[in-house]
Enzyme design. Structure first.
Site, PDB file in Angstrom:
ATOM      1  CB  THR A 164    -101.550 137.605 -66.231  1.00  0.00           C
ATOM      2  OG1 THR A 164    -100.500 138.290 -66.918  1.00  0.00           O
ATOM      3  CG2 THR A 164    -101.341 136.104 -66.380  1.00  0.00           C
ATOM      4  CG  ASN A 177     -97.217 143.563 -74.847  1.00  0.00           C
ATOM      5  OD1 ASN A 177     -97.813 143.085 -75.815  1.00  0.00           O
ATOM      6  ND2 ASN A 177     -96.260 142.907 -74.224  1.00  0.00           N
ATOM      7  CD  GLN A 212     -98.925 148.004 -72.117  1.00  0.00           C
ATOM      8  OE1 GLN A 212     -98.767 149.214 -71.997  1.00  0.00           O
ATOM      9  NE2 GLN A 212     -98.154 147.121 -71.482  1.00  0.00           N
ATOM     10  CB  SER A 242    -103.049 145.870 -65.840  1.00  0.00           C
ATOM     11  OG  SER A 242    -101.945 145.877 -64.967  1.00  0.00           O
ATOM     12  CB  THR A 283    -109.693 138.506 -48.873  1.00  0.00           C
ATOM     13  OG1 THR A 283    -110.127 137.453 -48.015  1.00  0.00           O
ATOM     14  CG2 THR A 283    -109.931 139.847 -48.205  1.00  0.00           C
ATOM     15  CB  CYS A 307     -94.243 138.558 -69.989  1.00  0.00           C
ATOM     16  SG  CYS A 307     -95.321 139.593 -69.007  1.00  0.00           S
TER      17      CYS A 307
END
Length: 453
Positions: free
Chosen positions: A124, A203, A231, A251, A291, A377
């Site tokens: 995202t 997806n 995906q 992802s 970080t 989502c």
């Protein structure tokens, strides 16, 4: 010495907890971790009571962490906990080295250079950086974006955000098979088009877009090409040069890695530029300050390395399980439709509509199977899937769609159980459906003129 003592105590505590815990009684091999349930074995949550943990067939929402990935991550939580940006001592150096190794592992899987990989919190964020970042950087000359109606919600919402700032967006339609019409893409290109964004593997329905052909069109018109490959990564062969992509969103938790970590591929030659969406310490070449979470990055790297080694085996096995699922459903039920192209799709994503069944009732009846009606989502909405609507699926059929997600740890026994439970529920709901009764009597429902009350 202290870290060894800490690890030893932790192992003893975990061993005691495991020894005293009640025996597991679950359907799913992916639920190997200790579930939270009462001593009777029942699980009560959100008003739902089930006798055991359901079998897991929602791999597009997320995947379980591969134990080998967890093994790679653990040292960076306990002993090697240094900040990878600390340049003055061993703790920082070893974490930095681990991050760079992971960067190479991610790059290797997509045919890129490690210098082209930026770590983010997930796909995202990578999509937001790509869509908003590119257009805002080139805003003086480029004011137009081309995407599709079936993109992930975060891409569509990023485009709507740009529209509010005065940019033009073209949302390309897709065919009944879910694929983009390449001629419509070509016709939509304008002199001020600054980006084309097309998801590689959808997806919700699993269709694979013609990435090389889209990339060739973008190359011809010298337009940056972005793809959400969350995906696709680790499931189908991905190569940034063959696809001619300038930006690619990735992802970790979709490929048996940890949640909270993703990556963005940014091409160096010809160089693509973006405006950062987050300001701070200038980490990740200033594109994504903050970080870098070493354990998560290590986990994503390990997941990518495993995917590179096992993709061919996984694909063959998952394709067999998909065939088993579809054959089992079709042999016992009529009126079922696979949404999207059956030829150009990732085998682990099976989106099926069941005629004459109310989708919410079917989902509630399938408490023993963890499946979804679409994207995680957008699953809070009772509206039919916008992806299925874009395919031209009738609203009543769109409401009855179930997405079965098959993965690395899915077993034949789980598939057979899912078929059995689904068939049982569909038959039960159809028995209560007057529409199905009419269909069996040979009445064409679509020809009926329904009276208004």
């Amino acid at each position: 010495m202290a870290s060894k003592l800490l690890a030893s105590n932790l192992r003893r505590t975990l061993a005691k907890a495991t020894a005293s815990a009640p025996a597991l009684r679950g359907f799913s091999t992916s639920a190997a971790a200790k579930p939270y349930e009462d001593p009777t074995g029942e699980i009560r949550m959100k008003g739902v009571k089930i006798s055991a943990r359901p079998l897991y067939l929602d791999m597009q929402a997320t995947s379980p962490v591969d134990p080998r990935v967890l093994d790679a991550m653990l040292p960076y939580y306990i002993g090697r906990y240094g900040n990878p940006h600390s340049r003055t001592h061993v703790y920082g150096w070893e974490s930095e080295q681990a991050v760079e190794t992971a960067r190479s592992q991610v790059a290797e899987l997509i045919g890129a250079s490690p210098k082209e990989i930026i770590f983010t919190s997930g796909a995202t964020e990578s999509n937001n950086i790509s869509v908003k970042g590119v257009m805002k950087f080139y805003k003086e000359k480029k004011r137009h974006v081309i995407t599709t109606q079936t993109e992930h919600k975060c891409v569509l919402d990023s485009c709507r955000h740009l529209q509010q700032e005065g940019f033009d967006i073209t949302y390309l339609p897709v065919g009944a098979d879910g694929l983009v019409d390449l001629e419509k893409l070509r016709a939509a290109i304008r002199p001020d088009t600054g980006l084309v964004s097309v998801m590689a593997v959808n997806n919700e329905i699993g269709v694979i877009q013609p990435m090389e052909e889209i990339g060739q069109i973008c190359k011809e018109f010298k337009i940056p090409f972005h793809t959400d490959a969350a995906q696709a990564l680790g499931k189908i062969p991905v190569n940034v040069d063959k696809w001619n992509v300038s930006l690619m969103s990735l992802s970790g938790h979709k490929i048996y890695g940890p949640k909270g970590i993703g990556a963005l591929y940014m091409r160096r030659r010809p160089r693509i530029r973006v405006e950062p969406q987050m300001n701070g310490g200038g980490q990740e070449r200033g594109i994504r300050s903050g970080t870098v979470p070493t354990p998560l990055v290590v986990g994503m790297g390990a997941a990518c390395e495993l995917a590179a080694k096992e993709m061919e085996y996984d694909d063959k096995r998952i394709s067999g399980l998909q065939e088993r699922l579809l054959k089992g459903m079709r042999s016992k039920l009529d009126g079922i439709v696979v949404n999207g192209s059956e030829e150009r799709r990732y085998a682990g994503n099976v989106n099926i509509s069941f005629a004459y069944v109310e989708g919410e009732s079917l989902l509630m009846g399938l408490k023993e199977v963890a499946v979804s009606s679409g994207s995680a989502c957008t699953s809070a909405s009772l509206e039919p899937s916008y992806v299925l609507r874009a395919l031209g699926v009738d609203e009543d059929m769109a409401h009855t769609s179930i997405r079965f997600g098959i993965g690395r740890f899915t077993t034949e026994e789980e598939i057979d159980k899912a078929v059995e439970l689904t068939v049982e529920q569909v038959e039960k709901l159809r028995e209560m459906s007057p529409l199905y009764e009419m269909v069996k009597e040979g009445i064409d429902i679509k020809s009926i003129q329904w009276a208004q009350h």
